[in-house]
Design a protein around this motif. Structure first.
Motif: not given
Length: 296
Positions: A93-97, A149-156, A186-192
């Protein structure tokens, strides 16, 4: 006109009610169609695959490296991946944003209106009961869904590849507290959700730019370029007074979700900023689109 040819008042009322009921249904049908078209495109899937490749690449490179990453060097959380593979998601996430997510969102948002105009299908979408306001809302909703969807793809994908290549276990937060794997997901979902919200302002900007041209590539490039310019301005200390007004200012504020208890300050500030950009550029998009002559 003969009296018998006039509809009765109850019949006319029922006809009006039927038309009113059909309009919301038409709006949902248009939204479903837009989402279907968006996620059937090869370009959309190519971008999602490219985003999924980021955490995979990070994990594979670190796994194959003989020496682990040096502490304090590289993206945030990079040196923690070998101890806990769940940190792959945060690093990705840090790299992608800063670059990859704005680039893909710029492609989707910039194509919303300009793409239809370029294909010659815009005027057909504006026939009743669609309308211009409804079309703008549907197009923006499609871009917003892509952000999620893009954020969830990276996190998942980051969590899955991290679990496959590295040991996983309880996660130590930035505050020093330790939470279990379930709490961390749960924190990852909040991050997304935070990242999705962070991209809402950029999506509104792309929607507005898309109403200005019939060349989608130009709208895509302009949207992505504005994201880069905003980040450059945000890195200049001489413009510190401007930083809180830049739509990219809170993009990396998701670290507050890695504290116990969660610090919601940056989330609220980011939401307020993004809603401001949505209101401003959404109004500009409507002002432009409502008076625009549709020739294609």
């Amino acid at each position: 006109m003969p009296a018998e040819s006039l509809p009765s008042a109850p019949a006319a009322q029922r006809a009006d009610d039927g038309a009113g009921a059909a309009r919301p249904f038409a709006g949902w049908a248009l939204l479903a169609s837009e989402i279907g078209v968006l996620f059937r495109r090869r370009r959309t899937w190519a971008m999602l695959v490219a985003l999924a490749a980021i955490p995979v690449l990070i994990a594979v490179v670190i796994r194959l490296s003989s020496d682990g990453p040096s502490p304090g060097r590289g993206p945030a959380f990079l040196d923690s991946i070998t101890q806990n593979g769940l940190f792959v998601s945060l690093t990705a996430l840090t790299v992608s944003i800063p670059l990859f997510l704005p680039l893909t969102v710029g492609v989707v948002a910039g194509d919303t209106i300009a793409g239809e105009a370029n294909l010659g299908t815009l005027r057909y979408l504006l026939v009743a009961p669609a309308g211009r306001i409804r079309l703008l809302l549907v197009k923006y909703a499609g871009a917003a869904l892509f952000c999620l969807v893009a954020a969830l793809v990276i996190v998942t994908v980051g969590a899955l590849i991290g679990a496959a290549l590295f040991p996983i276990g309880p996660v130590t937060l930035l505050s020093g507290d330790t939470i279990g794997i379930g709490g961390y997901f749960g924190r990852l979902l909040l991050l997304a959700a935070y990242v999705t919200m962070s991209l809402m302002g950029l999506s509104a900007i792309g929607l507005f730019i898309s109403t200005l041209t019939t060349v989608p590539v130009g709208a895509m490039a302009a949207t992505a370029a504005l994201a880069a310019v905003s980040q450059i301005l945000g890195a200049l200390p001489q413009l510190e007074w401007l930083h809180p007004w830049l739509f990219t200012h809170y993009w990396l504020g998701f670290g507050d979700f890695l504290r116990q208890p969660i610090a919601w300050g940056s989330f609220g500030d980011n939401a307020l900023l993004q809603f401001g950009y949505i209101a401003v550029f959404g109004s500009l998009a409507y002002g432009r689109f409502s008076t625009k002559d549709i020739l294609s």
